[in-house]
Design a protein around this motif. Structure first.
Motif, PDB file in Angstrom:
ATOM      1  N   VAL A 137      27.734 -89.647  40.447  1.00 43.97           N
ATOM      2  CA  VAL A 137      26.462 -90.373  40.333  1.00 43.97           C
ATOM      3  C   VAL A 137      26.443 -91.556  41.294  1.00 43.97           C
ATOM      4  O   VAL A 137      25.463 -91.782  42.008  1.00 43.97           O
ATOM      5  CB  VAL A 137      26.228 -90.841  38.877  1.00 43.97           C
ATOM      6  CG1 VAL A 137      25.066 -91.803  38.779  1.00 43.97           C
ATOM      7  CG2 VAL A 137      26.016 -89.647  37.970  1.00 43.97           C
ATOM      8  N   GLN A 138      27.529 -92.316  41.310  1.00 46.85           N
ATOM      9  CA  GLN A 138      27.597 -93.495  42.178  1.00 46.85           C
ATOM     10  C   GLN A 138      27.494 -93.124  43.654  1.00 46.85           C
ATOM     11  O   GLN A 138      26.814 -93.797  44.419  1.00 46.85           O
ATOM     12  CB  GLN A 138      28.897 -94.257  41.932  1.00 46.85           C
ATOM     13  CG  GLN A 138      29.048 -95.483  42.828  1.00 46.85           C
ATOM     14  CD  GLN A 138      30.295 -96.265  42.502  1.00 46.85           C
ATOM     15  OE1 GLN A 138      30.694 -96.356  41.356  1.00 46.85           O
ATOM     16  NE2 GLN A 138      30.906 -96.822  43.526  1.00 46.85           N
ATOM     17  N   GLU A 139      28.153 -92.041  44.042  1.00 42.09           N
ATOM     18  CA  GLU A 139      28.162 -91.636  45.449  1.00 42.09           C
ATOM     19  C   GLU A 139      26.972 -90.751  45.816  1.00 42.09           C
ATOM     20  O   GLU A 139      26.749 -90.470  46.990  1.00 42.09           O
ATOM     21  CB  GLU A 139      29.472 -90.902  45.774  1.00 42.09           C
ATOM     22  CG  GLU A 139      30.707 -91.778  45.655  1.00 42.09           C
ATOM     23  CD  GLU A 139      30.716 -92.918  46.658  1.00 42.09           C
ATOM     24  OE1 GLU A 139      30.465 -92.669  47.858  1.00 42.09           O
ATOM     25  OE2 GLU A 139      30.977 -94.061  46.250  1.00 42.09           O
ATOM     26  N   GLY A 140      26.241 -90.280  44.813  1.00 37.90           N
ATOM     27  CA  GLY A 140      25.070 -89.446  45.072  1.00 37.90           C
ATOM     28  C   GLY A 140      25.423 -88.046  45.550  1.00 37.90           C
ATOM     29  O   GLY A 140      24.736 -87.491  46.404  1.00 37.90           O
ATOM     30  N   VAL A 141      26.510 -87.495  45.017  1.00 38.01           N
ATOM     31  CA  VAL A 141      26.958 -86.155  45.406  1.00 38.01           C
ATOM     32  C   VAL A 141      27.238 -85.347  44.141  1.00 38.01           C
ATOM     33  O   VAL A 141      27.261 -85.879  43.037  1.00 38.01           O
ATOM     34  CB  VAL A 141      28.231 -86.217  46.291  1.00 38.01           C
ATOM     35  CG1 VAL A 141      27.938 -86.933  47.605  1.00 38.01           C
ATOM     36  CG2 VAL A 141      29.376 -86.879  45.564  1.00 38.01           C
ATOM     37  N   ALA A 142      27.499 -84.058  44.326  1.00 35.93           N
ATOM     38  CA  ALA A 142      27.826 -83.187  43.188  1.00 35.93           C
ATOM     39  C   ALA A 142      29.250 -83.468  42.708  1.00 35.93           C
ATOM     40  O   ALA A 142      30.093 -83.948  43.467  1.00 35.93           O
ATOM     41  CB  ALA A 142      27.694 -81.722  43.613  1.00 35.93           C
ATOM     42  N   GLU A 143      29.503 -83.131  41.446  1.00 32.75           N
ATOM     43  CA  GLU A 143      30.841 -83.342  40.883  1.00 32.75           C
ATOM     44  C   GLU A 143      31.886 -82.529  41.636  1.00 32.75           C
ATOM     45  O   GLU A 143      33.010 -82.972  41.830  1.00 32.75           O
ATOM     46  CB  GLU A 143      30.860 -82.966  39.390  1.00 32.75           C
ATOM     47  CG  GLU A 143      30.160 -83.969  38.517  1.00 32.75           C
ATOM     48  CD  GLU A 143      30.268 -83.637  37.036  1.00 32.75           C
ATOM     49  OE1 GLU A 143      31.286 -83.030  36.613  1.00 32.75           O
ATOM     50  OE2 GLU A 143      29.341 -83.996  36.295  1.00 32.75           O
ATOM     51  N   GLY A 144      31.531 -81.336  42.066  1.00 34.70           N
ATOM     52  CA  GLY A 144      32.450 -80.498  42.832  1.00 34.70           C
ATOM     53  C   GLY A 144      32.861 -81.171  44.140  1.00 34.70           C
ATOM     54  O   GLY A 144      34.013 -81.039  44.586  1.00 34.70           O
ATOM     55  N   THR A 145      31.942 -81.898  44.733  1.00 35.31           N
ATOM     56  CA  THR A 145      32.256 -82.614  45.974  1.00 35.31           C
ATOM     57  C   THR A 145      33.285 -83.705  45.699  1.00 35.31           C
ATOM     58  O   THR A 145      34.244 -83.886  46.460  1.00 35.31           O
ATOM     59  CB  THR A 145      30.978 -83.222  46.580  1.00 35.31           C
ATOM     60  OG1 THR A 145      30.027 -82.176  46.805  1.00 35.31           O
ATOM     61  CG2 THR A 145      31.267 -83.957  47.872  1.00 35.31           C
ATOM     62  N   VAL A 146      33.109 -84.414  44.599  1.00 38.27           N
ATOM     63  CA  VAL A 146      34.063 -85.463  44.237  1.00 38.27           C
ATOM     64  C   VAL A 146      35.430 -84.845  43.966  1.00 38.27           C
ATOM     65  O   VAL A 146      36.456 -85.378  44.410  1.00 38.27           O
ATOM     66  CB  VAL A 146      33.570 -86.277  43.017  1.00 38.27           C
ATOM     67  CG1 VAL A 146      34.630 -87.263  42.538  1.00 38.27           C
ATOM     68  CG2 VAL A 146      32.276 -87.013  43.347  1.00 38.27           C
ATOM     69  N   LYS A 147      35.450 -83.722  43.261  1.00 41.72           N
ATOM     70  CA  LYS A 147      36.728 -83.054  42.985  1.00 41.72           C
ATOM     71  C   LYS A 147      37.398 -82.644  44.292  1.00 41.72           C
ATOM     72  O   LYS A 147      38.618 -82.756  44.440  1.00 41.72           O
ATOM     73  CB  LYS A 147      36.510 -81.840  42.083  1.00 41.72           C
ATOM     74  CG  LYS A 147      36.128 -82.209  40.669  1.00 41.72           C
ATOM     75  CD  LYS A 147      35.833 -80.973  39.835  1.00 41.72           C
ATOM     76  CE  LYS A 147      35.346 -81.335  38.450  1.00 41.72           C
ATOM     77  NZ  LYS A 147      35.005 -80.152  37.659  1.00 41.72           N
ATOM     78  N   SER A 148      36.614 -82.156  45.228  1.00 47.31           N
ATOM     79  CA  SER A 148      37.162 -81.764  46.533  1.00 47.31           C
ATOM     80  C   SER A 148      37.726 -82.991  47.258  1.00 47.31           C
ATOM     81  O   SER A 148      38.814 -82.937  47.848  1.00 47.31           O
ATOM     82  CB  SER A 148      36.060 -81.105  47.368  1.00 47.31           C
ATOM     83  OG  SER A 148      36.494 -80.906  48.689  1.00 47.31           O
ATOM     84  N   TRP A 149      36.985 -84.105  47.237  1.00 50.09           N
ATOM     85  CA  TRP A 149      37.467 -85.339  47.876  1.00 50.09           C
ATOM     86  C   TRP A 149      38.769 -85.808  47.238  1.00 50.09           C
ATOM     87  O   TRP A 149      39.691 -86.227  47.928  1.00 50.09           O
ATOM     88  CB  TRP A 149      36.439 -86.450  47.757  1.00 50.09           C
ATOM     89  CG  TRP A 149      35.211 -86.285  48.603  1.00 50.09           C
ATOM     90  CD1 TRP A 149      35.008 -85.393  49.621  1.00 50.09           C
ATOM     91  CD2 TRP A 149      34.016 -87.046  48.492  1.00 50.09           C
ATOM     92  NE1 TRP A 149      33.757 -85.551  50.152  1.00 50.09           N
ATOM     93  CE2 TRP A 149      33.116 -86.566  49.476  1.00 50.09           C
ATOM     94  CE3 TRP A 149      33.591 -88.063  47.655  1.00 50.09           C
ATOM     95  CZ2 TRP A 149      31.840 -87.090  49.653  1.00 50.09           C
ATOM     96  CZ3 TRP A 149      32.322 -88.587  47.827  1.00 50.09           C
ATOM     97  CH2 TRP A 149      31.459 -88.106  48.825  1.00 50.09           C
ATOM     98  N   LEU A 150      38.838 -85.728  45.893  1.00 54.07           N
ATOM     99  CA  LEU A 150      40.058 -86.151  45.207  1.00 54.07           C
ATOM    100  C   LEU A 150      41.235 -85.266  45.593  1.00 54.07           C
ATOM    101  O   LEU A 150      42.336 -85.760  45.848  1.00 54.07           O
ATOM    102  CB  LEU A 150      39.847 -86.122  43.684  1.00 54.07           C
ATOM    103  CG  LEU A 150      38.974 -87.243  43.119  1.00 54.07           C
ATOM    104  CD1 LEU A 150      38.658 -86.977  41.652  1.00 54.07           C
ATOM    105  CD2 LEU A 150      39.676 -88.585  43.280  1.00 54.07           C
ATOM    106  N   HIS A 151      41.005 -83.962  45.624  1.00 51.37           N
ATOM    107  CA  HIS A 151      42.082 -83.041  45.993  1.00 51.37           C
ATOM    108  C   HIS A 151      42.563 -83.314  47.410  1.00 51.37           C
ATOM    109  O   HIS A 151      43.768 -83.450  47.659  1.00 51.37           O
ATOM    110  CB  HIS A 151      41.613 -81.583  45.852  1.00 51.37           C
ATOM    111  CG  HIS A 151      42.612 -80.605  46.366  1.00 51.37           C
ATOM    112  ND1 HIS A 151      43.768 -80.309  45.679  1.00 51.37           N
ATOM    113  CD2 HIS A 151      42.645 -79.875  47.524  1.00 51.37           C
ATOM    114  CE1 HIS A 151      44.468 -79.432  46.385  1.00 51.37           C
ATOM    115  NE2 HIS A 151      43.807 -79.164  47.509  1.00 51.37           N
ATOM    116  N   ARG A 152      41.628 -83.390  48.341  1.00 49.93           N
ATOM    117  CA  ARG A 152      41.994 -83.629  49.734  1.00 49.93           C
ATOM    118  C   ARG A 152      42.650 -85.001  49.906  1.00 49.93           C
ATOM    119  O   ARG A 152      43.587 -85.152  50.694  1.00 49.93           O
ATOM    120  CB  ARG A 152      40.768 -83.514  50.631  1.00 49.93           C
ATOM    121  CG  ARG A 152      40.262 -82.102  50.733  1.00 49.93           C
ATOM    122  CD  ARG A 152      39.026 -82.015  51.563  1.00 49.93           C
ATOM    123  NE  ARG A 152      38.518 -80.642  51.568  1.00 49.93           N
ATOM    124  CZ  ARG A 152      37.334 -80.301  51.990  1.00 49.93           C
ATOM    125  NH1 ARG A 152      36.505 -81.219  52.465  1.00 49.93           N
ATOM    126  NH2 ARG A 152      36.950 -79.046  51.962  1.00 49.93           N
ATOM    127  N   GLY A 153      42.150 -85.981  49.173  1.00 51.34           N
ATOM    128  CA  GLY A 153      42.740 -87.320  49.240  1.00 51.34           C
ATOM    129  C   GLY A 153      44.171 -87.323  48.731  1.00 51.34           C
ATOM    130  O   GLY A 153      45.060 -87.937  49.343  1.00 51.34           O
TER     131      GLY A 153
END
Length: 171
Positions: A137-153
């Motif tokens: 919500v804060q970043e304005g993206v889908a939850e899957g995108t956040v999960k992908s960012w976390l994994h890659r990070g």
């Protein structure tokens, strides 16, 4: 200080022009700082202007201006002394705080190398304890995108931190 009625009407402009330089010179000798002395004299004359109807009847209105200016200088010194003492106390407290650990330095350096969106996701999730849905919500993206960012990070951090600790394992 208040005298009888004066026969000549002195305007504030005349008074200011006649005495500003001498008051400033005295304050400069007192404070050792010409710009500060000019500011103090200016403030004292501003206060005199606000009371000019009363001051013009004084026997020596410049004495009132000088006293106000000197009081302003003393008040300024008190404020500066208080601020300095506060800063000294703060420094003593800060001096007792330990610096960052080598692990913290390595983590900060590794985080700085991540892409901005991966870095924000990792920091928000692992350091700020925000759940994935709130980050999305804060970043304005889908939850899957956040999960992908976390994994890659995490993968990138593991590689970066592994590189920075290679020499430590051999010890």
């Amino acid at each position: 200080m208040v005298g009888g009625s004066k026969t000549t009407a002195t305007t504030f402009d005349d008074f200011y022009h006649a005495h500003f330089h001498s008051v400033t010179t005295q304050l400069c000798a007192y404070t050792g700082d010409l710009p500060q002395a000019q500011d103090l004299a200016q403030e004292a004359f501003c206060r005199a202007l606000a009371r000019w109807d009363r001051l013009v009847r004084y026997d020596d209105p410049v004495a009132w201006v000088r006293r106000v200016a000197w009081n302003l200088a003393r008040s300024r010194w008190r404020r500066l002394r208080t601020a300095r003492n506060h800063l000294l106390r703060q420094r003593r407290v800060e001096a007792e705080v330990a610096g960052p650990t080598p692990d913290r330095v390595a983590i900060d350096a590794a985080l700085a190398k991540l892409p901005a969106n991966h870095r924000r996701a990792v920091i928000l999730h692992y350091l700020a304890d925000l759940p994935v849905n709130q980050i999305a919500v804060q970043e304005g993206v889908a939850e899957g995108t956040v999960k992908s960012w976390l994994h890659r990070g995490r993968v990138a951090l593991a590689g970066l931190l592994d590189e920075s600790t290679e020499g430590v394992r051999d010890v």
